[in-house]
Design a protein around this motif. Structure first.
Motif, mmCIF file in Angstrom:
data_model
loop_
_atom_site.group_PDB
_atom_site.id
_atom_site.type_symbol
_atom_site.label_atom_id
_atom_site.label_comp_id
_atom_site.label_asym_id
_atom_site.label_seq_id
_atom_site.Cartn_x
_atom_site.Cartn_y
_atom_site.Cartn_z
ATOM 1 N N LEU A 292 73.605 -22.273 99.244
ATOM 2 C CA LEU A 292 74.508 -22.141 98.098
ATOM 3 C C LEU A 292 75.051 -20.718 97.988
ATOM 4 N N LEU A 293 74.182 -19.737 98.273
ATOM 5 C CA LEU A 293 74.595 -18.341 98.164
ATOM 6 C C LEU A 293 75.693 -18.003 99.157
ATOM 7 N N VAL A 294 75.492 -18.353 100.425
ATOM 8 C CA VAL A 294 76.470 -17.970 101.458
ATOM 9 C C VAL A 294 77.730 -18.813 101.389
ATOM 10 N N SER A 295 77.728 -19.879 100.595
ATOM 11 C CA SER A 295 78.948 -20.666 100.442
ATOM 12 C C SER A 295 79.882 -20.089 99.380
ATOM 13 N N VAL A 296 79.424 -19.084 98.631
ATOM 14 C CA VAL A 296 80.260 -18.434 97.620
ATOM 15 C C VAL A 296 81.244 -17.502 98.327
ATOM 16 N N PRO A 297 82.557 -17.634 98.104
ATOM 17 C CA PRO A 297 83.551 -16.792 98.811
ATOM 18 C C PRO A 297 83.306 -15.298 98.614
ATOM 19 N N TRP A 298 82.981 -14.871 97.388
ATOM 20 C CA TRP A 298 82.783 -13.433 97.151
ATOM 21 C C TRP A 298 81.634 -12.901 97.998
ATOM 22 N N VAL A 299 80.563 -13.674 98.135
ATOM 23 C CA VAL A 299 79.417 -13.239 98.938
ATOM 24 C C VAL A 299 79.822 -13.137 100.404
ATOM 25 N N ARG A 300 80.651 -14.064 100.877
ATOM 26 C CA ARG A 300 81.060 -14.021 102.281
ATOM 27 C C ARG A 300 81.981 -12.843 102.547
ATOM 28 N N ARG A 301 82.702 -12.407 101.503
ATOM 29 C CA ARG A 301 83.558 -11.229 101.682
ATOM 30 C C ARG A 301 82.770 -9.929 101.557
ATOM 31 N N HIS A 302 81.623 -9.979 100.915
ATOM 32 C CA HIS A 302 80.786 -8.785 100.738
ATOM 33 C C HIS A 302 79.379 -9.089 101.245
ATOM 34 N N PRO A 303 79.198 -9.265 102.556
ATOM 35 C CA PRO A 303 77.889 -9.650 103.108
ATOM 36 C C PRO A 303 76.808 -8.605 102.882
ATOM 37 N N ALA A 304 77.193 -7.354 102.631
ATOM 38 C CA ALA A 304 76.170 -6.323 102.429
ATOM 39 C C ALA A 304 75.300 -6.632 101.222
ATOM 40 N N TRP A 305 75.869 -7.350 100.219
ATOM 41 C CA TRP A 305 75.092 -7.667 99.020
ATOM 42 C C TRP A 305 74.004 -8.710 99.290
ATOM 43 N N THR A 306 74.089 -9.382 100.407
ATOM 44 C CA THR A 306 73.029 -10.348 100.731
ATOM 45 C C THR A 306 71.769 -9.664 101.231
ATOM 46 N N GLY A 307 71.884 -8.390 101.623
ATOM 47 C CA GLY A 307 70.731 -7.697 102.181
ATOM 48 C C GLY A 307 70.457 -8.052 103.619
ATOM 49 N N LEU A 308 71.338 -8.863 104.220
ATOM 50 C CA LEU A 308 71.131 -9.310 105.601
ATOM 51 C C LEU A 308 72.095 -8.646 106.573
ATOM 52 N N ALA A 309 73.012 -7.854 106.061
ATOM 53 C CA ALA A 309 74.029 -7.246 106.917
ATOM 54 C C ALA A 309 73.452 -6.022 107.612
ATOM 55 N N GLY A 310 72.932 -6.223 108.788
ATOM 56 C CA GLY A 310 72.394 -5.111 109.559
ATOM 57 C C GLY A 310 70.897 -4.969 109.380
ATOM 58 N N PRO A 311 70.265 -4.280 110.286
ATOM 59 C CA PRO A 311 68.822 -4.092 110.216
ATOM 60 C C PRO A 311 68.430 -3.240 109.019
ATOM 61 N N GLY A 312 67.171 -3.417 108.585
ATOM 62 C CA GLY A 312 66.666 -2.638 107.470
ATOM 63 C C GLY A 312 66.287 -1.231 107.881
ATOM 64 N N ARG A 313 65.839 -0.458 106.893
ATOM 65 C CA ARG A 313 65.513 0.941 107.148
ATOM 66 C C ARG A 313 64.358 1.080 108.135
ATOM 67 N N VAL A 314 63.354 0.238 107.999
ATOM 68 C CA VAL A 314 62.197 0.319 108.904
ATOM 69 C C VAL A 314 62.633 0.053 110.334
ATOM 70 N N GLN A 315 63.474 -0.993 110.511
ATOM 71 C CA GLN A 315 63.917 -1.329 111.856
ATOM 72 C C GLN A 315 64.796 -0.210 112.438
ATOM 73 N N ARG A 316 65.632 0.393 111.618
ATOM 74 C CA ARG A 316 66.477 1.490 112.123
ATOM 75 C C ARG A 316 65.630 2.690 112.518
ATOM 76 N N TRP A 317 64.595 2.972 111.741
ATOM 77 C CA TRP A 317 63.720 4.095 112.074
ATOM 78 C C TRP A 317 63.006 3.849 113.405
ATOM 79 N N ILE A 318 62.552 2.603 113.608
ATOM 80 C CA ILE A 318 61.862 2.270 114.855
ATOM 81 C C ILE A 318 62.824 2.366 116.037
ATOM 82 N N THR A 319 64.069 1.912 115.829
ATOM 83 C CA THR A 319 65.042 1.953 116.919
ATOM 84 C C THR A 319 65.355 3.391 117.322
ATOM 85 N N ARG A 320 65.476 4.276 116.334
ATOM 86 C CA ARG A 320 65.763 5.688 116.655
ATOM 87 C C ARG A 320 64.588 6.325 117.403
ATOM 88 N N ARG A 321 63.390 5.976 117.010
ATOM 89 C CA ARG A 321 62.219 6.590 117.643
ATOM 90 C C ARG A 321 61.947 6.029 119.031
#
Length: 825
Positions: free
Chosen positions: A487-516
């Motif tokens: 239901l959430l991803v079927s909302v047009p506004w959410v699809r236009r602003h995927p960052a608000w889903t918290g799923l757009a891109g890896p999280g901080r922990v994953q980014r830290w691990i990737t850099r290291r």
């Protein structure tokens, strides 16, 4: 919305609707450790009759007859909602809510029942009559004259000779001493009429059997056949022959069957029985307007009036109502704080998806609570702690799904664009996380099932609530969360602003691990060496400090007292020693509570201990907890605990070997043993008691440890299938560990919020439970990545192989593949 999505939404609404209805209309049954009261576990014993030489076995039938007799006694105590059930073949569990004087309760339900057959001498004075189940009044008055008003004889049936006498085996039997050899007693029958009864003519020892039968041809309907033996036959002939000399309707023509000072039947002797001859043949029939249930109950009471086998108290627990209320309040506070912290963490990390997880978490709570009430499960203190813990673990499935969706969304961003790939990434996340969710929950269910089948008492309640929690968490993650995310991803506004889903891109922990670009498996020998050192320290603690086993495993008595003013442990220990108990173990329990553990002692000895503590506290001392466990039961519980751990190991190895490679299974179980030894060693160093609640925590650690390993090895299996043929297994394993770190951290924090709240706010028992699980969660999380995985790398270097799609193994030499093909061998 597709048909599949619509079907899932309808199913979720139905399940939630039923759960909400059960939550509103019903409430779970609280165990005595939460509502206060006394629990007594009795064990029937095989008895040898010295007179006849016969043996009465303590089998299920004899125990069932004992249960019925004890049920009548407990009803006479006036206890609200008592329960008495058979456990196994020869155990009886009696729960008496609100009873705080276990000595009196044990004396009433533990004495040998007395069944007597007495002649009726006439009507008695109502003032002299004792109510049913009360102490009888000796003597009584003479029968009323014809001019005196008297109640009409109740229709309690007729006793006649049986059509075909069932003779006894002819063996001589002791007639038994009458219940009141000197005087008669006055009791009321089931209609309320007072009857003056003479001395007992025979006791239950003269009754061989009783059975309910139905005869439709003669019009008798349901009746009860009673068979006598030995001297009981002659006594029955005498008492019925004397009663037959009185005219029909005269109360003296009746014969009363009395159980524990209560008339269970007072039939009138039939018209065909001759005076001074009585009913011969060793058998008789009690007729009347009986229903099937009434006839069966009467037969059971007559047959089992005297306990067919003696009973022995093997366990007794008493919990004050204040202690139970405190435990409920502490658990509720811990749940509220822990859930609030967990929800806040989800919102911070996953934003709108975290909000969806919070709603699914609420649905999980309603579902699991409704299931508890629907199943009629008893919610005990360990069960309540398990329910609270399951709330923290319920986010594991959501976190797995969100992390897999993040990965798929990041991978497809370069080609399809985040907005277009959002819905597909969520669908893919559910699909890819399914195997890890299923495997990890199955391992926890194995541990919960072992708790139910191999443990006893409150620990079994923990197994039930944990099983319900695990199943509810799967429904929450795979059904509630999926419906809400779609239901959430079927909302047009959410699809236009995927960052608000918290799923757009890896999280901080994953980014830290990737850099290291950390290579953990390069240091596998170091990690395994640290694990070995920790195990040595734990074993050293067990050897140096020893294990403080609770009374559940050793037998004995454990009392917990609250004092008017704080008392130092040294003063309390000295006072208890001066009272005659130098070997008693006295420890502090809370701010002004003291716990005293001794061998088996009497209630009089317990009162001496209480008086000694009162003398040093300068005020009243209240006993808020009292547990007694016999040595045989303690030995049995120790054996069951060891069997439970052994079966847990075998079950985990078998399941993991089936789903993965044997090297993965061995590594997971070794890491789990590593966690168990460390937790036990920690409690040994801290001097804490290892009791049933600790056993529940330990088996939960087993499930959690293997759960974490399964998530990592599921990712290892997936990466290994897609890796090039020449890619070292160590690199594959390292990549899998790093990819699962965000899930491990986020899930671990959710459980730690709940456990920390339990450790800070919970009572003494909850605090120890939380400490054991805190240590288990921390060590289990670390060992999955830093012990199980490095050990699997070592084993794979020694015995190399590949995994197939079904999780089994195959030698790489038998089925070569083209390098870089990513084929599954």
């Amino acid at each position: 919305m597709s048909r599949a999505n619509l079907a899932r939404a309808v199913l979720a609404c139905v399940i939630l609707g039923i759960s909400i209805y059960l939550t509103i209309t019903a409430s779970p049954r609280l165990g005595l450790d939460l509502r206060g009261g006394t629990q007594i576990v009795l064990e029937t014993r095989t008895v040898l009759d010295s007179t006849t030489g016969s043996t009465t076995k303590a089998d299920a039938e004899a125990t069932d007859r004992t249960v019925e007799v004890l049920r009548r006694r407990i009803d006479a105590l006036g206890v609200t909602e008592p329960t008495i059930t058979r456990s196994g073949t020869n155990r009886i569990i009696v729960e008496l809510p609100g009873v705080q004087d276990p000595a009196e309760a044990a004396a009433v339900i533990g004495r040998t029942a007395q069944l007597t057959v007495r002649p009726v001498l006439g009507y008695g004075d109502p003032a002299d009559a004792a109510p049913s189940g009360a102490t009888p009044t000796p003597g009584g008055t003479d029968p009323p004259s014809s001019a005196s008003p008297s109640p009409a004889p109740p229709a309690t049936g007729t006793t006649t000779p049986a059509p075909s006498a069932s003779s006894s085996d002819g063996a001589p039997a002791a007639e038994g001493k009458p219940a009141d050899p000197a005087t008669g007693i006055t009791l009321t029958d089931d209609s309320g009429a007072p009857l003056r009864l003479g001395p007992a003519a025979l006791t239950g020892e003269g009754i061989a059997d009783a059975a309910a039968s139905f005869d439709a041809t003669s019009g008798l309907g349901w009746f009860v056949t009673v068979d006598f033996r030995g001297a009981g036959e002659r006594a029955w002939e005498t008492v019925t022959g004397d009663a037959a000399c009185f005219p029909s309707g005269d109360p003296q023509r009746r014969v009363a069957i009395v159980l524990d000072s209560e008339i269970v039947s007072a039939p009138q002797v039939g018209e065909d029985v001759r005076c001074d001859v009585g009913i011969t043949g060793g058998s008789t029939q009690i007729t009347g307007s009986f229903s099937k249930a009434e006839a069966n109950d009467l037969a059971l009471l007559v047959k089992a009036g005297a306990l067919p086998v003696p009973v022995e108290t093997v366990e007794q627990r008493t919990v004050g109502p204040t202690l139970g209320a405190d435990a409920i309040r502490a658990s509720a506070q811990a749940a509220a704080i822990g859930v609030a912290l967990t929800v806040g963490f989800l919102l911070l990390v996953y934003r709108l998806s975290g909000f969806v997880a919070a709603i699914a978490l609420a649905g999980y709570g309603v579902l699991s609570y409704g299931a508890l009430t629907a199943l009629g499960a008893t919610l005990t203190l360990p069960g309540l702690a398990g329910f609270v813990l399951a709330i923290g673990m319920a986010i594991d499935g959501c976190v797995l799904i969100f992390e897999r969706s993040r990965e798929d969304l990041s991978a497809g961003a370069a080609t399809a664009g985040r907005a277009r790939g959002l819905k597909a990434a969520v669908t893919s996340g559910f699909k890819n996380a399914l195997s890890a969710i299923a495997d990890s929950n199955v391992t926890t269910l194995l541990a919960a099932g072992l708790l139910f089948w191999l443990a006893s008492g409150p620990v079994r309640g923990f197994g039930v609530t944990l099983s319900i929690g695990v199943l509810a968490s799967m429904v929450s993650a795979l059904l509630f969360t999926r419906v809400l995310m779609e239901l959430l991803v079927s909302v047009p506004w959410v699809r236009r602003h995927p960052a608000w889903t918290g799923l757009a891109g890896p999280g901080r922990v994953q980014r830290w691990i990737t850099r290291r670009n950390v290579n953990l498996m390069r240091h596998r020998r170091t990690f395994l060496s640290v694990s070995a050192v920790l195990i040595v320290l734990a074993i050293a603690g067990i050897g140096i400090r020893g294990l403080s086993l609770g009374v559940e495993f050793t037998g004995g008595r454990l009392m917990e007292y609250t004092t008017a003013s704080p008392v130092s442990v040294s003063d309390a220990r000295q006072a208890v020693a001066d009272a005659g108990f130098p070997r008693a173990v006295v420890v502090e329990s809370g701010d002004s509570d003291l716990s005293v553990r001794t061998a088996q002692i009497s209630d009089a000895s317990e009162q001496r201990i209480r008086a000694a503590l009162a003398s040093v506290s300068g005020g009243d001392v209240e006993r808020i907890r009292d547990e007694q466990v016999g040595p045989s039961l303690g030995s049995e519980l120790r054996t069951k605990a060891l069997i439970g751990l052994g079966v847990a190991l075998l079950a985990q190895v078998a399941y993991l070997a089936l789903r993965f490679r044997w090297t993965f299974a061995v590594s997971s179980v070794v890491a789990m043993l590593h966690d168990v030894v460390i937790v036990v060693g920690l409690f040994a160093w801290l001097g804490k008691s290892l009791d049933g609640v600790f056993l529940a925590a330990l088996l939960t650690v087993i499930g959690y440890s293997v759960n974490d390993s399964v998530v990592i090895f599921d990712r290892v299996r997936e990466r290994w299938r897609g890796a090039a043929r020449r890619t070292p297994f160590a690199d594959v394993a390292n990549e899998a560990v790093l990819q699962t770190v965000p899930r491990t951290v986020n899930t671990g924090l959710g459980a730690l919020f709940i456990l920390t709240a339990l450790a800070v706010l919970g009572g003494d028992s909850l605090t120890d439970f939380a400490i054991a699980l805190l240590a288990g969660v921390v060590v289990g999380t670390a060992s999955s990545a830093l012990t199980a995985t490095p050990l699997a790398v070592v084993l794979e270097r020694r015995w190399p192989g590949r995994v197939r799609g079904n999780g089994s193994s195959s030698s790489s030499k038998k089925r070569p593949v083209r390098a870089g093909s990513g084929a599954v061998v």
